[in-house]
Design a protein around this motif. Structure first.
Motif, PDB file in Angstrom:
ATOM      1  N   ASN A 174       0.811  -1.215   0.000  1.00 61.45           N
ATOM      2  CA  ASN A 174       0.000   0.000   0.000  1.00 61.45           C
ATOM      3  C   ASN A 174       0.850   1.273   0.000  1.00 61.45           C
ATOM      4  O   ASN A 174       0.348   2.349   0.238  1.00 61.45           O
ATOM      5  CB  ASN A 174      -0.944   0.021   1.211  1.00 61.45           C
ATOM      6  N   ASN A 175       2.143   1.111  -0.286  1.00 62.21           N
ATOM      7  CA  ASN A 175       3.018   2.281  -0.250  1.00 62.21           C
ATOM      8  C   ASN A 175       4.098   2.125  -1.307  1.00 62.21           C
ATOM      9  O   ASN A 175       4.830   1.143  -1.322  1.00 62.21           O
ATOM     10  CB  ASN A 175       3.647   2.427   1.138  1.00 62.21           C
ATOM     11  N   GLN A 176       4.187   3.114  -2.199  1.00 66.38           N
ATOM     12  CA  GLN A 176       5.170   3.076  -3.281  1.00 66.38           C
ATOM     13  C   GLN A 176       6.586   2.947  -2.745  1.00 66.38           C
ATOM     14  O   GLN A 176       7.443   2.306  -3.352  1.00 66.38           O
ATOM     15  CB  GLN A 176       5.051   4.363  -4.113  1.00 66.38           C
ATOM     16  N   ASN A 177       6.839   3.532  -1.571  1.00 66.18           N
ATOM     17  CA  ASN A 177       8.191   3.510  -1.016  1.00 66.18           C
ATOM     18  C   ASN A 177       8.627   2.104  -0.610  1.00 66.18           C
ATOM     19  O   ASN A 177       9.821   1.844  -0.448  1.00 66.18           O
ATOM     20  CB  ASN A 177       8.269   4.433   0.207  1.00 66.18           C
ATOM     21  N   HIS A 178       7.658   1.203  -0.424  1.00 63.56           N
ATOM     22  CA  HIS A 178       8.017  -0.151  -0.008  1.00 63.56           C
ATOM     23  C   HIS A 178       8.697  -0.929  -1.127  1.00 63.56           C
ATOM     24  O   HIS A 178       9.346  -1.936  -0.877  1.00 63.56           O
ATOM     25  CB  HIS A 178       6.770  -0.907   0.459  1.00 63.56           C
ATOM     26  N   ILE A 179       8.511  -0.468  -2.360  1.00 64.24           N
ATOM     27  CA  ILE A 179       9.129  -1.147  -3.508  1.00 64.24           C
ATOM     28  C   ILE A 179       9.820  -0.126  -4.401  1.00 64.24           C
ATOM     29  O   ILE A 179       9.808  -0.211  -5.624  1.00 64.24           O
ATOM     30  CB  ILE A 179       8.065  -1.932  -4.306  1.00 64.24           C
ATOM     31  N   LYS A 180      10.484   0.842  -3.780  1.00 64.56           N
ATOM     32  CA  LYS A 180      11.044   1.979  -4.519  1.00 64.56           C
ATOM     33  C   LYS A 180      12.226   1.605  -5.395  1.00 64.56           C
ATOM     34  O   LYS A 180      12.597   2.346  -6.306  1.00 64.56           O
ATOM     35  CB  LYS A 180      11.433   3.089  -3.536  1.00 64.56           C
ATOM     36  N   ASN A 181      12.852   0.451  -5.141  1.00 64.37           N
ATOM     37  CA  ASN A 181      14.013   0.056  -5.941  1.00 64.37           C
ATOM     38  C   ASN A 181      13.629  -0.714  -7.195  1.00 64.37           C
ATOM     39  O   ASN A 181      14.494  -1.090  -7.985  1.00 64.37           O
ATOM     40  CB  ASN A 181      14.962  -0.802  -5.102  1.00 64.37           C
ATOM     41  N   ALA A 182      12.343  -0.980  -7.378  1.00 64.04           N
ATOM     42  CA  ALA A 182      11.897  -1.810  -8.500  1.00 64.04           C
ATOM     43  C   ALA A 182      11.097  -0.998  -9.509  1.00 64.04           C
ATOM     44  O   ALA A 182      10.346  -0.091  -9.144  1.00 64.04           O
ATOM     45  CB  ALA A 182      11.045  -2.967  -7.988  1.00 64.04           C
ATOM     46  N   LYS A 183      11.259  -1.351 -10.762  1.00 61.93           N
ATOM     47  CA  LYS A 183      10.305  -0.902 -11.766  1.00 61.93           C
ATOM     48  C   LYS A 183       9.085  -1.820 -11.668  1.00 61.93           C
ATOM     49  O   LYS A 183       9.204  -2.972 -11.261  1.00 61.93           O
ATOM     50  CB  LYS A 183      10.923  -0.953 -13.156  1.00 61.93           C
ATOM     51  N   ILE A 184       7.925  -1.289 -12.046  1.00 59.73           N
ATOM     52  CA  ILE A 184       6.680  -2.040 -11.839  1.00 59.73           C
ATOM     53  C   ILE A 184       5.927  -2.161 -13.154  1.00 59.73           C
ATOM     54  O   ILE A 184       5.691  -1.166 -13.848  1.00 59.73           O
ATOM     55  CB  ILE A 184       5.795  -1.350 -10.785  1.00 59.73           C
ATOM     56  N   ILE A 185       5.559  -3.384 -13.456  1.00 59.48           N
ATOM     57  CA  ILE A 185       4.683  -3.687 -14.591  1.00 59.48           C
ATOM     58  C   ILE A 185       3.321  -4.100 -14.035  1.00 59.48           C
ATOM     59  O   ILE A 185       3.249  -4.857 -13.071  1.00 59.48           O
ATOM     60  CB  ILE A 185       5.266  -4.837 -15.446  1.00 59.48           C
ATOM     61  N   HIS A 186       2.277  -3.624 -14.642  1.00 59.52           N
ATOM     62  CA  HIS A 186       0.920  -3.994 -14.205  1.00 59.52           C
ATOM     63  C   HIS A 186       0.129  -4.440 -15.427  1.00 59.52           C
ATOM     64  O   HIS A 186      -0.042  -3.683 -16.381  1.00 59.52           O
ATOM     65  CB  HIS A 186       0.229  -2.805 -13.539  1.00 59.52           C
ATOM     66  N   ILE A 187      -0.367  -5.681 -15.385  1.00 56.21           N
ATOM     67  CA  ILE A 187      -1.217  -6.207 -16.454  1.00 56.21           C
ATOM     68  C   ILE A 187      -2.562  -6.545 -15.846  1.00 56.21           C
ATOM     69  O   ILE A 187      -2.655  -7.337 -14.909  1.00 56.21           O
ATOM     70  CB  ILE A 187      -0.584  -7.452 -17.111  1.00 56.21           C
ATOM     71  N   ASP A 188      -3.628  -5.931 -16.390  1.00 60.49           N
ATOM     72  CA  ASP A 188      -4.956  -6.112 -15.798  1.00 60.49           C
ATOM     73  C   ASP A 188      -6.008  -5.840 -16.861  1.00 60.49           C
ATOM     74  O   ASP A 188      -5.799  -5.043 -17.777  1.00 60.49           O
ATOM     75  CB  ASP A 188      -5.155  -5.157 -14.612  1.00 60.49           C
ATOM     76  N   VAL A 189      -7.155  -6.486 -16.704  1.00 62.16           N
ATOM     77  CA  VAL A 189      -8.249  -6.296 -17.653  1.00 62.16           C
ATOM     78  C   VAL A 189      -9.006  -4.998 -17.389  1.00 62.16           C
ATOM     79  O   VAL A 189      -9.697  -4.486 -18.280  1.00 62.16           O
ATOM     80  CB  VAL A 189      -9.208  -7.514 -17.600  1.00 62.16           C
TER      81      VAL A 189
END
Length: 556
Positions: free
Chosen positions: A285-300
């Motif tokens: 629930n917080n962007q800072n928790h995964i700040k070292n990663a790029k994020i891909i989101h696939i959803d309908v």
């Protein structure tokens, strides 16, 4: 041919392939129930003990099969009793059509007996809803409702029918249901190439799979992409059972009560590949928790993109189709150092199992897993027992974990297990309950007994509202306000009063014989499995804390 609205409704349901309806009659739906009586050889109606049980049963039927679950209730309180079940289905994207009766058109809006504006009430928790004011629109509306419930991101649809509409006549013509097409409009070559480039360049990829995998039936595609890019994978609560529990790259559940391995790898990866999940506050629930990663989101669902977490790349479309296309663009990867890191974390997370005489959730689910020949389906209520069922049972095939995730509906599981058992007559359905949750809708034992449904209920009985008590222990200095139950309910006598079979387990050596007896009994069974009320769910991440700040049992 000219038919009444009630006849048009039933014939339209048959056109949609409906074979089971869960409901409770009343004055506003008498015309519909009269037609159900005439068509009882083609549509099975299950009379539940309460309308909420009907909505949960329709939900469980849908989760177990992927088909649309159908429930039916009368106007006023009958309709409002469906609302919790409709909201449960909405939060977890479950296809359902809820049909309600209402007072006649001329009485609408006049505070008439058993009148309520159910379309207004359910607007926020349905994909769409209707009030039918012209019998000539009824067949079209039923057809649309079933299409909307299934198309794209599934969800519940409500049809409210005033009583005079069910008596009025209109022309009915049999119609073949509109084919559900998978959403592919926004799956572009550019989006696929962008996502493929990020995956091919990553050294520490991590896959976070959600309930969209189940909705799309993308199980084989998920396995293929995991194997091709050699990525660790975790599932949300809604995706439990969608990926093989014994796959070497599977790290378990992710989130507040996810595995230590899953949560640490999420915070350490350089690319988080999110498939059919919505970044719930119980996961990330917080962007800072995964700040070292790029994020891909696939959803309908385009509404989920960048809603909770800002992403670097996305694809909008049906997951099965997207993954089929994406796999062709991906290079085979080894990621040796990353996999070594995963295996080190797995080895450090192996917990010594205690063989003392104390009953534990781990022991329960280990023995249950050993007895499973691949035919077990688990529904759950909501609380600690739900998390233990997600953590410890070995799910062998998809759609065998049925649980309320987004809404967290206590009292959900027994109704859902009835729906699942009606759909899967060759399977054995267990409802995993807490003593608190079970008390909410235990009246549905009457439904299971009446219909001779061999549902097996295991009450993980800790004499408390366990999850709330756990939070009071951690965050409220042990002030157990209204969470220690101290009830005198004898669950064995209770199920026997309903007409089922009951057992109580106090010692470890009693469990397997009781489970075997329950499996041999061709009817509803309740097993009272008594554990200590201080047993807690671990690991745990405190609300709002970074996903890698994990509280383990040894830390407390």
């Amino acid at each position: 041919m000219f038919l009444t609205g009630a006849e048009i409704l039933i014939k339209s349901l048959l056109d949609e392939g409906v074979d089971t309806i869960f409901g409770y009659p009343g004055g506003a739906v008498l015309n519909i129930y009269d037609e159900l009586y005439k068509y009882r050889e083609k549509i099975t109606h299950i009379l539940t003990a309460h309308e909420q049980g009907a909505s949960h049963a329709a939900d469980g039927y849908a989760r177990a099969t992927g088909k649309v679950g159908v429930c039916l209730a009368t106007s006023g309180p009958g309709a409002t009793n469906l609302v919790t079940g409709i909201a449960t289905a909405y939060m977890d994207s479950i296809p359902m059509v809820a049909i309600t009766g209402n007072v006649t058109k001329q009485l609408l809006g006049k505070d008439s007996f058993q009148e309520v504006d159910i379309t207004g009430i359910t607007m926020p928790v349905t994909k769409h809803n209707y009030i039918v004011k012209d019998v000539n629109d009824l067949q079209r509306i039923v057809r649309e409702a079933f299409y909307i419930a299934q198309e794209g991101r599934p969800g519940p649809v409500l049809i409210d029918i005033p009583k005079d509409i069910t008596a009025a006549k209109a022309i009915y013509e049999p119609i073949v249901p509109k084919k559900i097409e998978r959403r592919t409009k926004y799956i572009t070559d550019e989006a696929l190439e962008t996502v493929a480039k990020l995956i091919n360049e990553s050294e520490n990829p991590f896959i976070y799979a959600g309930g969209g995998i189940v909705a799309a039936g993308a199980y084989e595609e998920l396995k293929e992409i995991v194997n091709k890019i050699n990525s660790p994978i975790a599932t949300s609560l809604m995706a439990i059972s969608s990926f093989p529990y014994d796959h070497p790259l599977y790290t378990g559940m992710i989130g507040m009560h996810g595995s230590k391995v899953s949560n640490i790898l999420t915070s350490k990866c350089d690319l988080l590949i999110t498939l059919g999940a919505r970044f719930s506050d119980r996961v990330i629930n917080n962007q800072n928790h995964i700040k070292n990663a790029k994020i891909i989101h696939i959803d309908v669902d385009p509404a989920e993109i960048n809603k909770n977490i800002k992403v670097d790349a996305f694809i909008i479309g049906d997951l099965k189709i997207v993954l089929q296309k994406l796999i062709l663009l991906l290079k085979e990867k080894k990621n040796d150092d990353w996999i070594k890191k995963m295996n080190e974390l797995k080895s450090l997370s192996i917990k010594e199992t205690s063989e003392t005489g104390e009953l534990t959730p781990e022991f329960l689910f280990r023995k249950l897993s050993e007895l499973d020949d691949g035919s077990f389906v688990l529904s759950t209520e909501v609380g600690q027992h739900q998390m233990w069922a997600a953590q410890y049972f070995d799910y062998k095939t998809p759609r065998t974990f049925i649980s309320s995730g987004g809404l967290g509906t206590m009292g959900y599981g027994l109704g859902a297990s009835i729906g699942a058992q009606m759909a899967l007559k060759d399977k054995t359905v267990f409802n995993i309950a807490g003593d608190g949750s079970f008390g909410m809708n235990c009246n549905e034992l009457a439904t299971a007994v009446k219909n001779n449904l061999p549902v097996k209920v295991i009450i993980v009985n800790n004499n408390s509202l366990g999850m709330v008590r756990q939070w009071q222990n951690f965050f409220y200095e042990g002030r157990y306000s209204s969470t220690t139950l101290n009830r005198s309910t004898d669950f064995v006598k209770l199920v026997e009063a309903f007409g089922g079979k009951g057992y109580r387990v106090f010692e470890k050596e009693e469990l397997v014989p009781v489970l075997k007896n329950a499996l041999e009994y061709d009817g509803p069974v309740v097993i009272d499995y008594v554990i200590h009320n201080d047993k807690k769910v671990f690991p745990m991440v405190a609300p709002g804390a970074p996903i890698n700040e994990i509280i383990c049992e040894e830390d407390v």
